[in-house]
Design a protein around this motif. Structure first.
Motif, PDB file in Angstrom:
ATOM      1  N   SER A 354       0.803  -1.224   0.000  1.00  0.00           N
ATOM      2  CA  SER A 354       0.000   0.000   0.000  1.00  0.00           C
ATOM      3  C   SER A 354       0.830   1.265   0.000  1.00  0.00           C
ATOM      4  N   SER A 355       2.109   1.183   0.313  1.00  0.00           N
ATOM      5  CA  SER A 355       2.938   2.389   0.445  1.00  0.00           C
ATOM      6  C   SER A 355       3.796   2.677  -0.779  1.00  0.00           C
ATOM      7  N   TRP A 356       3.817   1.772  -1.776  1.00  0.00           N
ATOM      8  CA  TRP A 356       4.599   1.998  -2.993  1.00  0.00           C
ATOM      9  C   TRP A 356       3.667   2.082  -4.194  1.00  0.00           C
ATOM     10  N   ALA A 357       3.969   3.015  -5.091  1.00  0.00           N
ATOM     11  CA  ALA A 357       3.141   3.233  -6.278  1.00  0.00           C
ATOM     12  C   ALA A 357       3.312   2.085  -7.257  1.00  0.00           C
ATOM     13  N   PHE A 358       2.223   1.698  -7.908  1.00  0.00           N
ATOM     14  CA  PHE A 358       2.278   0.553  -8.822  1.00  0.00           C
ATOM     15  C   PHE A 358       3.064   0.843 -10.079  1.00  0.00           C
ATOM     16  N   ASP A 359       3.231   2.132 -10.455  1.00  0.00           N
ATOM     17  CA  ASP A 359       3.940   2.478 -11.690  1.00  0.00           C
ATOM     18  C   ASP A 359       5.440   2.586 -11.515  1.00  0.00           C
ATOM     19  N   GLY A 360       5.947   2.255 -10.307  1.00  0.00           N
ATOM     20  CA  GLY A 360       7.385   2.282 -10.077  1.00  0.00           C
ATOM     21  C   GLY A 360       7.948   3.645  -9.777  1.00  0.00           C
ATOM     22  N   SER A 361       7.112   4.629  -9.481  1.00  0.00           N
ATOM     23  CA  SER A 361       7.584   5.990  -9.228  1.00  0.00           C
ATOM     24  C   SER A 361       8.047   6.191  -7.792  1.00  0.00           C
ATOM     25  N   GLY A 362       7.935   5.184  -6.958  1.00  0.00           N
ATOM     26  CA  GLY A 362       8.415   5.320  -5.581  1.00  0.00           C
ATOM     27  C   GLY A 362       7.280   5.286  -4.580  1.00  0.00           C
ATOM     28  N   LYS A 363       7.584   5.809  -3.390  1.00  0.00           N
ATOM     29  CA  LYS A 363       6.585   5.796  -2.334  1.00  0.00           C
ATOM     30  C   LYS A 363       5.494   6.814  -2.616  1.00  0.00           C
ATOM     31  N   LEU A 364       4.299   6.498  -2.123  1.00  0.00           N
ATOM     32  CA  LEU A 364       3.163   7.399  -2.286  1.00  0.00           C
ATOM     33  C   LEU A 364       2.810   8.031  -0.950  1.00  0.00           C
ATOM     34  N   ARG A 365       1.920   9.009  -1.008  1.00  0.00           N
ATOM     35  CA  ARG A 365       1.483   9.712   0.193  1.00  0.00           C
ATOM     36  C   ARG A 365      -0.028   9.605   0.310  1.00  0.00           C
ATOM     37  N   ARG A 366      -0.513   9.054   1.433  1.00  0.00           N
ATOM     38  CA  ARG A 366      -1.943   8.908   1.655  1.00  0.00           C
ATOM     39  C   ARG A 366      -2.528  10.227   2.141  1.00  0.00           C
ATOM     40  N   ASP A 367      -3.743  10.535   1.686  1.00  0.00           N
ATOM     41  CA  ASP A 367      -4.423  11.738   2.148  1.00  0.00           C
ATOM     42  C   ASP A 367      -4.858  11.570   3.597  1.00  0.00           C
ATOM     43  N   ALA A 384      -5.990   4.299  -3.408  1.00  0.00           N
ATOM     44  CA  ALA A 384      -4.958   3.575  -2.668  1.00  0.00           C
ATOM     45  C   ALA A 384      -5.231   2.080  -2.634  1.00  0.00           C
ATOM     46  N   ASP A 385      -6.496   1.681  -2.531  1.00  0.00           N
ATOM     47  CA  ASP A 385      -6.806   0.256  -2.468  1.00  0.00           C
ATOM     48  C   ASP A 385      -6.570  -0.429  -3.810  1.00  0.00           C
ATOM     49  N   LEU A 386      -6.906   0.254  -4.906  1.00  0.00           N
ATOM     50  CA  LEU A 386      -6.610  -0.308  -6.231  1.00  0.00           C
ATOM     51  C   LEU A 386      -5.108  -0.469  -6.427  1.00  0.00           C
ATOM     52  N   ASN A 387      -4.350   0.540  -6.008  1.00  0.00           N
ATOM     53  CA  ASN A 387      -2.899   0.465  -6.116  1.00  0.00           C
ATOM     54  C   ASN A 387      -2.356  -0.741  -5.357  1.00  0.00           C
ATOM     55  N   ALA A 388      -2.893  -0.986  -4.163  1.00  0.00           N
ATOM     56  CA  ALA A 388      -2.433  -2.126  -3.368  1.00  0.00           C
ATOM     57  C   ALA A 388      -2.793  -3.453  -4.032  1.00  0.00           C
ATOM     58  N   SER A 389      -3.978  -3.540  -4.600  1.00  0.00           N
ATOM     59  CA  SER A 389      -4.368  -4.793  -5.262  1.00  0.00           C
ATOM     60  C   SER A 389      -3.485  -5.080  -6.466  1.00  0.00           C
ATOM     61  N   TYR A 390      -3.063  -4.044  -7.198  1.00  0.00           N
ATOM     62  CA  TYR A 390      -2.136  -4.261  -8.315  1.00  0.00           C
ATOM     63  C   TYR A 390      -0.820  -4.855  -7.819  1.00  0.00           C
ATOM     64  N   ASN A 391      -0.283  -4.290  -6.742  1.00  0.00           N
ATOM     65  CA  ASN A 391       1.009  -4.750  -6.231  1.00  0.00           C
ATOM     66  C   ASN A 391       0.912  -6.161  -5.645  1.00  0.00           C
ATOM     67  N   ARG A 395       3.278  -9.233  -6.980  1.00  0.00           N
ATOM     68  CA  ARG A 395       4.167 -10.027  -6.134  1.00  0.00           C
ATOM     69  C   ARG A 395       3.978 -11.524  -6.385  1.00  0.00           C
ATOM     70  N   TYR A 396       2.746 -11.910  -6.651  1.00  0.00           N
ATOM     71  CA  TYR A 396       2.534 -13.320  -6.967  1.00  0.00           C
ATOM     72  C   TYR A 396       3.222 -13.693  -8.272  1.00  0.00           C
ATOM     73  N   TRP A 397       3.041 -12.871  -9.321  1.00  0.00           N
ATOM     74  CA  TRP A 397       3.646 -13.191 -10.607  1.00  0.00           C
ATOM     75  C   TRP A 397       5.171 -13.102 -10.547  1.00  0.00           C
TER      76      TRP A 397
END
Length: 443
Positions: A354-367, A384-391, A395-397
């Motif tokens: 949940s703390s890293w962006a799915f596009d590889g841009s680094g850490k994100l900031r929660r509102d 944020a929840d969609l981003n976490a589900s992508y990651n 990780r599985y793949w």
């Protein structure tokens, strides 16, 4: 093979309900008396070639065994069915074995406290009679009615009852011996069904699920190359509001009461637990339906087993929401349903999803005002929840493609300091790269 149990409610008259109650009382009385016999003769019974036959020689008179040691059973339990007797023997065998195991552990010093008292043997247990097909229960062809042998106080006679509703699971597998359950004035059959396990075809798609507080479950269909095929938010708001309303009621009563006694708001807590069970059942079914509809053969969750919340002050609303969080029950029920459908459930390391962006841009900031929204380092706003589900799916793949040694979300490191970036696996890890990239995603 997997075993699943169906509940078949029975349509009974008041007289039949009384007979079911008498049958249950007779069976439990038999088990209670039999448990004393088995406990006293346990060493000899364990050395016998057949445990059930050895017990029957002690209690049941036959032509070859006219004078058993214990005559109480033939006098007290008139014409007790032989198949019901053998079911009672197997049940009591498990009860006595469990007690002796726990008592042996206590003698060896395996105790929660130093002053812990030894376990007590409780022969009066809430068991239910098992009905062997053909001997204690007979079904018709379409399973709309059933004949059950019941004790009416004088004789064991057959009684016909209608089955209110059945699932189709018994048509796909083999039914085992059901149990006759009487609870809260209602009678039903608990029917185990043995189902042959099948495997879904590998479509190279997984359904990754992020279980959260603001949104109960956020699911995404991720392919092996990092393509997001479908997304869905699962949040039964009406049921959650009903649950939270009762939680606030408990807080309000607690502030007025001060010192809370044992059993405080017991009925309200029970209602909250039942609502939570219903939420988990509905959401897990929708997750399985969503995964099957998009060809996913694996559902991936975060590994949150044993996790305990630390956020929120004691007795605060946030701490209450964490206590009602369904991160384990939802994963367990989903696995039970999806395995029956032929799929698999996997778990990946949770930290950093949940703390890293799915596009590889680094850490994100929660509102701070809206925790469901996040801002990437590039300025992009995203859920944020969609981003976490992508990651989670990534990780599985990454583990499947051996980019990581395990499902901890960390890429394999090089001996030199340069090479793969020191960041967890995100969805961008699976995207196709140029030849000069430090790693490649397999086709």
């Amino acid at each position: 093979m997997i075993i699943r149990t169906d509940k078949w409610p029975l349509q009974t008259t008041q007289q039949q309900l009384d007979y079911v109650r008498l049958t249950q009382v007779a069976y439990r009385s038999y088990c209670r008396a039999l448990s004393i016999v088995v406990l006293n003769n346990w060493p000899a019974l364990c050395q016998a070639q057949s445990f059930s036959a050895a017990v029957e020689r002690l209690i049941h008179p036959t032509a070859k065994n006219p004078s058993p040691r214990h005559t109480y059973f033939s006098k007290r339990f008139y014409k007790f069915p032989s198949y019901l007797r053998r079911a009672a023997i197997e049940f009591v065998k498990g009860q006595v074995s469990s007690y002796l195991t726990r008592y042996g552990q206590w003698l060896d010093g395996d105790r929660r406290r130093a002053d812990a008292r030894p376990p007590m043997f409780t022969p009066d247990s809430g068991c239910y009679p098992s009905l062997y097909r053909g001997q204690m229960v007979r079904f018709d062809e379409d399973c709309k009615s059933v004949d059950i042998k019941l004790w009416d106080g004088r004789e064991w006679l057959w009684h016909k009852m209608s089955v209110k509703s059945v699932r189709q699971r018994h048509l796909q597998g083999k039914t085992k011996s059901p149990a006759l359950i009487l609870a809260r004035g209602h009678c039903h059959l608990s029917v185990p069904v043995e189902i042959r396990r099948v495997r879904l075809p590998d479509e190279k798609r997984v359904c990754s699920v992020d279980v959260g507080i603001n949104t109960l479950a956020t699911a995404s269909i991720i392919t092996s190359n990092g393509t997001v095929v479908a997304r869905r938010f699962l949040h039964p708001a009406a049921d959650i509001d009903r649950r939270d309303k009762r939680s606030r009621l408990i807080s309000k009563k607690a502030r007025k009461t001060g010192n809370l006694s044992k059993g405080f708001c017991k009925g309200v807590y029970r209602k909250i637990g039942n609502i939570n069970k219903q939420i988990a059942q509905i959401t897990s079914k929708e997750l399985v339906t969503f995964a099957l509809a998009h060809g996913a053969d694996v559902i991936v969750f975060e590994d949150l087993k044993g996790w305990r919340p630390k956020a929120g002050r004691k007795r605060s609303p946030l701490r209450q929401r964490f206590h009602g969080w369904l991160h384990r029950s939802l994963a367990t029920l989903t696995e039970e349903k999806f395995v029956e459908a032929g799929g698999r459930v996997a778990h990946v390391y949770a930290r950093g999803t949940s703390s890293w962006a799915f596009d590889g841009s680094g850490k994100l900031r929660r509102d701070k005002s809206n925790a469901t929204q996040a801002t990437f380092s590039t300025g992009k706003r995203y859920n944020a929840d969609l981003n976490a589900s992508y990651n989670i799916g990534a990780r599985y793949w990454a583990w499947k493609h051996t980019l990581t040694r395990c499902k901890d979300g960390q890429l394999l490191g090089d001996r030199s300091s340069s090479g793969k970036p020191r960041m967890p696996v995100t969805l961008s890890t699976l995207w196709p790269r140029e030849s000069e990239a430090p790693y490649q995603c397999p086709a």
